[in-house]
Write an enzyme that holds these catalytic residues in place. Sequence first.
Site, PDB file in Angstrom:
ATOM      1  N   GLU A  60       0.823  -1.209   0.000  1.00 36.59           N
ATOM      2  CA  GLU A  60       0.000   0.000   0.000  1.00 36.59           C
ATOM      3  C   GLU A  60       0.857   1.259   0.000  1.00 36.59           C
ATOM      4  OE1 GLU A  60      -0.477  -2.622   1.920  1.00 36.59           O
ATOM      5  OE2 GLU A  60      -2.375  -3.380   1.148  1.00 36.59           O
ATOM      6  N   HIS A 129     -10.587  -5.824   8.505  1.00 34.24           N
ATOM      7  CA  HIS A 129     -11.165  -5.582   7.183  1.00 34.24           C
ATOM      8  C   HIS A 129     -12.547  -4.942   7.270  1.00 34.24           C
ATOM      9  CE1 HIS A 129      -8.147  -8.683   6.466  1.00 34.24           C
ATOM     10  NE2 HIS A 129      -8.177  -8.403   5.176  1.00 34.24           N
TER      11      HIS A 129
END
Length: 325
Positions: A60, A129
């Site tokens: 990321e 998540h």
Amino acid sequence: MREVTYWQALNEALREEMDRDPSVFILGEDVAIYGGAYGVTRGLLEDYGEERVRDTAISEQAITGAAVGAAITGMRPIAEIMYIDFTTIASDQLINQAAKIRYMFGGKAKVPMVLRTEGGSGRGLAAQHSQSLEAMFCGVPGLKVVMPSTPYDAKGLLKAAIREDNPIMFIEHKMLYGTKGMIPEGEYIVPIGLADVKREGKDVTIVAHSRMVLYALEAAEELEKEGISVEVVDTRTLNPLDIDTIAKSVKKTGRVIIAEEGPKTGGVGGEVCAQINENVFDYLDAPIVRVAGKDVVIPRNDFLEKLAIPGVEDIVEAARNLVVK
């Protein structure tokens, strides 16, 4: 007008902007061959090629850093981070670089990039998540935060975000991708920083964003049967916040509920509440009520997950109590 799903609206926005501007390209984990974690970029690799739809390594930090660099050199990258939980890994590039560069260079450099990601709970994906981290990014000057609730807004706001010369955090809710709504045949843009009254009413205002807008509209339908008229204001953009539209509604109803999925402590609702107090306190007939997520880690268990976030019934109950008072 025609009916599309939320993901289709986003896909159309990407296609139209890539057709319009050759500097627009997409990068991220599984955005090309796989078509994105929730299918938003499906079909784009075949139509635009691997130069403009790029799969990346699972990093990321690298995805966001590459987007920042490309934006500075004149491109308009759209970076996808699979889950908002993982934007914490990309935060140095996003908060310390993307949001600051234009100001540190006196406007000589700009960072026209969009970071698309999705947040929220509802799929039993557990603690890492399922978070709602939008409040964390609202406190970063130089970074705009957008959270659309409908296909119409998703398409119009994404097109506006891609054309924006500042970095945009574009947050989609994972439970909205299959929802449907009407969009026009022709091109349209939804301006960033402009809230929308999704339903007019006179007894109480519900201020919400993302999936909570749909919950607020469901609650309004239920409350109408009891004679309670609800106005629903969708903020659409969290930073900058359109306090003018919210204040106008508060002046009309005199009562406010702020609904959000994120934890109450340090949440978006606290900022909205403060701005209402600063601008239209004298118009309030009752204290502002916040309906928000519990201050807990999102559980994996489906039953416990539902208990951790507000539901339609929580908004209905809050409105009943507020109007009676």
